[in-house]
Design an enzyme around this catalytic site. Structure first.
Site, mmCIF file in Angstrom:
data_model
loop_
_atom_site.group_PDB
_atom_site.id
_atom_site.type_symbol
_atom_site.label_atom_id
_atom_site.label_comp_id
_atom_site.label_asym_id
_atom_site.label_seq_id
_atom_site.Cartn_x
_atom_site.Cartn_y
_atom_site.Cartn_z
ATOM 1 N N GLU A 90 0.818 -1.219 0.000
ATOM 2 C CA GLU A 90 0.000 0.000 0.000
ATOM 3 C C GLU A 90 0.846 1.260 0.000
ATOM 4 O OE1 GLU A 90 -2.732 -0.090 3.354
ATOM 5 O OE2 GLU A 90 -2.843 -2.261 3.122
ATOM 6 N N CYS A 103 2.974 8.219 1.826
ATOM 7 C CA CYS A 103 3.380 7.317 2.896
ATOM 8 C C CYS A 103 3.622 5.966 2.231
ATOM 9 C CB CYS A 103 2.256 7.228 3.927
ATOM 10 S SG CYS A 103 2.562 5.985 5.192
ATOM 11 N N GLU A 158 8.934 -2.513 8.547
ATOM 12 C CA GLU A 158 9.824 -1.786 9.448
ATOM 13 C C GLU A 158 11.036 -1.343 8.619
ATOM 14 O OE1 GLU A 158 10.190 -0.393 12.475
ATOM 15 O OE2 GLU A 158 12.247 -0.030 11.835
ATOM 16 N N SER A 189 9.981 6.281 10.044
ATOM 17 C CA SER A 189 9.396 5.851 11.310
ATOM 18 C C SER A 189 9.878 4.447 11.662
ATOM 19 C CB SER A 189 7.867 5.862 11.167
ATOM 20 O OG SER A 189 7.249 5.437 12.347
ATOM 21 N N HIS A 214 4.575 4.578 21.893
ATOM 22 C CA HIS A 214 3.283 3.988 22.265
ATOM 23 C C HIS A 214 3.111 3.615 23.739
ATOM 24 C CE1 HIS A 214 2.534 4.271 18.079
ATOM 25 N NE2 HIS A 214 3.120 3.165 17.718
ATOM 26 N N ASN A 288 -6.343 3.747 15.221
ATOM 27 C CA ASN A 288 -7.261 3.304 14.177
ATOM 28 C C ASN A 288 -7.731 1.910 14.525
ATOM 29 O OD1 ASN A 288 -7.457 5.279 11.962
ATOM 30 N ND2 ASN A 288 -5.236 5.088 11.967
ATOM 31 N N CYS A 329 -2.153 2.055 7.851
ATOM 32 C CA CYS A 329 -1.220 0.947 7.807
ATOM 33 C C CYS A 329 -1.721 -0.480 7.605
ATOM 34 C CB CYS A 329 -0.502 0.980 9.148
ATOM 35 S SG CYS A 329 1.216 1.006 8.913
HETATM 36 N N1 SAH Z 1 7.430 -0.066 11.412
HETATM 37 C C1 SAH Z 1 7.512 1.356 11.492
HETATM 38 C C2 SAH Z 1 6.735 2.096 10.416
HETATM 39 C C3 SAH Z 1 5.377 1.585 10.028
HETATM 40 S S1 SAH Z 1 4.038 1.854 11.121
HETATM 41 C C4 SAH Z 1 7.118 1.818 12.875
HETATM 42 O O1 SAH Z 1 6.794 0.986 13.699
HETATM 43 O O2 SAH Z 1 7.197 3.007 13.159
HETATM 44 C C5 SAH Z 1 3.697 3.577 11.070
HETATM 45 C C6 SAH Z 1 3.083 4.111 12.333
HETATM 46 O O3 SAH Z 1 1.699 3.728 12.460
HETATM 47 C C7 SAH Z 1 3.761 3.606 13.579
HETATM 48 O O4 SAH Z 1 3.897 4.630 14.514
HETATM 49 C C8 SAH Z 1 2.775 2.557 14.062
HETATM 50 O O5 SAH Z 1 2.985 2.233 15.396
HETATM 51 C C9 SAH Z 1 1.465 3.232 13.762
HETATM 52 N N2 SAH Z 1 0.292 2.366 13.760
HETATM 53 C C10 SAH Z 1 0.195 1.087 13.379
HETATM 54 N N3 SAH Z 1 -1.058 0.624 13.545
HETATM 55 C C11 SAH Z 1 -1.782 1.638 14.046
HETATM 56 C C12 SAH Z 1 -3.146 1.789 14.442
HETATM 57 N N4 SAH Z 1 -4.007 0.782 14.359
HETATM 58 N N5 SAH Z 1 -3.530 2.991 14.908
HETATM 59 C C13 SAH Z 1 -2.656 4.027 14.987
HETATM 60 N N6 SAH Z 1 -1.373 3.950 14.628
HETATM 61 C C14 SAH Z 1 -0.926 2.769 14.181
#
Ligand code: SAH
Length: 344
Positions: A90, A103, A158, A189, A214, A288, A329
């Site tokens: 995506e 993104c 990642e 990220s 988080h 989300n 994501c």
């Molecule tokens: N692997 C990397 C980049 C991809 S995720 C990372 O962990 O940063 C991009 C961002 O979206 C990250 O901050 C991740 O924790 C967040 N993310 C993933 N699922 C999510 C969700 N359901 N709600 C909000 N943020 C989410």
């Protein structure tokens, strides 16, 4: 077949020299590829013989639009691409005041196992190539006719788990003969792979590093992010401080607010105490909803933000874009996988 699109200009120059072609061919082909050419046949300033030779020896595999969703709320576009080997990834195109931002994904799936993230369900299938990362920028731009000025590496995967590819990708999109997108317009990220953050710091890039935090305490963070079990919050913050000292770049901390899990006052206070003395910025993200996960969005986002600010920490709440198109994501890829399973 040679993955010519993943080569930088210097490598391409050597490649053409080995074919007995003059050096300027490399620049011509590089420019065609970085403008989104789909085949060598289009490259009309090359001889027919050379075009044929390249077609036989090099793969281009431009991604196909498997699905495209446009938000009626804010114009966010979500692309589900089908890659040369049939896998799907995506890309989300967001229209901000400061410019159009894509993104992009860095892997097919992800092996980090975060409890709230749709991308990690089903694990990692494979790494993307530099060309597959760049194609997401090129073809979103071409398909939408919207010039892209910013890139965030926050899609599926990642990025620091695909380190060499990501660095090469950065070099490619940074190239003056290509998309020419400056490092200051790029964010990366990570879930917090400390060894890789240290390695990245060595390059002293001007990009923005976002760390997906988080949770400020080991118990919670290890529960929702398995990567924390081997690192720990203290080590992660020590690593972030080293990164800042080496690069001079402030880190942005992502914090997805989850009901009853990471949204209490004591967690806000602990987060503030970790950040004291380390320049950084907290980005609060309303969680989300992921169909497969029992975790629910927090109702305390504003209170949490206020409590951080009272302690001198800057915290913003991320505006939600594309809420009507599964724009977060990994959600669209999951949906497609469920549909494919149902059809089997
Ligand atoms: N692997 C990397 C980049 C991809 S995720 C990372 O962990 O940063 C991009 C961002 O979206 C990250 O901050 C991740 O924790 C967040 N993310 C993933 N699922 C999510 C969700 N359901 N709600 C909000 N943020 C989410």
């Amino acid at each position: 077949m040679t993955d010519i699109k993943s080569m930088d200009l210097a490598e391409m120059t050597v490649f053409f020299q080995q074919l007995g072609e003059p050096a300027f061919r490399a620049k011509q082909v590089f420019q065609w590829l970085h403008r989104g050419a789909r085949s060598f046949g289009e490259m009309t300033n090359l001889s027919k013989a050379l075009r044929e030779k390249l077609t036989q020896t090099c793969s281009l595999c431009p991604p196909q639009v498997e699905r495209k969703q446009v938000s009626t709320l804010d114009g966010t576009i979500k692309y589900l691409w089908r890659l040369g080997d049939g896998n799907c990834i995506e890309t989300v195109l967001m229209r901000y005041h400061h410019g159009n931002t894509v993104c992009i994904s860095s892997q097919v799936g992800c092996r980090m196992g975060c409890a709230f993230c749709a991308s990690t369900l089903g694990g990692k299938v494979r790494d993307l190539t530099p060309a597959e990362m760049m194609d997401q920028v090129l073809f979103s731009q071409l398909d939408s006719s919207l010039p892209i000025s910013n890139i965030v590496l926050m899609g599926i995967g990642e990025p620091l788990d695909n380190f060499d590819t990501v660095l090469r990708f950065l070099r490619l999109v940074n190239s003056p003969d290509g998309l020419n997108i400056g490092m200051r317009h790029i964010s990366l990220s990570t879930c917090g792979l400390t060894e890789k953050i240290d390695k990245l710091a060595e390059y002293q890039l001007q990009l923005t590093l976002s760390v997906s935090l988080h949770a400020p305490d080991d118990e919670t963070r290890s529960r929702i992010m398995p990567v924390n079990r081997s690192v720990g919050v203290e080590n992660l913050f020590a690593c972030c401080r080293r990164y800042f000292e080496k690069t001079g770049r402030r880190i942005s901390y992502e914090y997805a607010m989850i009901d009853g899990v990471n949204d209490t006052d004591w967690q806000a206070d602990l987060l503030a105490s970790h950040l004291k003395g380390t320049p950084g910025h907290v980005n609060l993200i309303p969680l989300n909803d992921v169909a497969e996960s029992p975790l629910k969005p927090s109702r305390r986002v504003a209170a949490f933000q206020k409590r951080l600010e009272q302690q001198g920490i800057t915290a913003t709440v991320r505006r939600k874009l594309g809420g009507d198109i599964d724009a977060s994501c990994g959600q669209l890829r999951r949906k497609r996988m469920r549909e494919e399973q149902a059809n089997m």
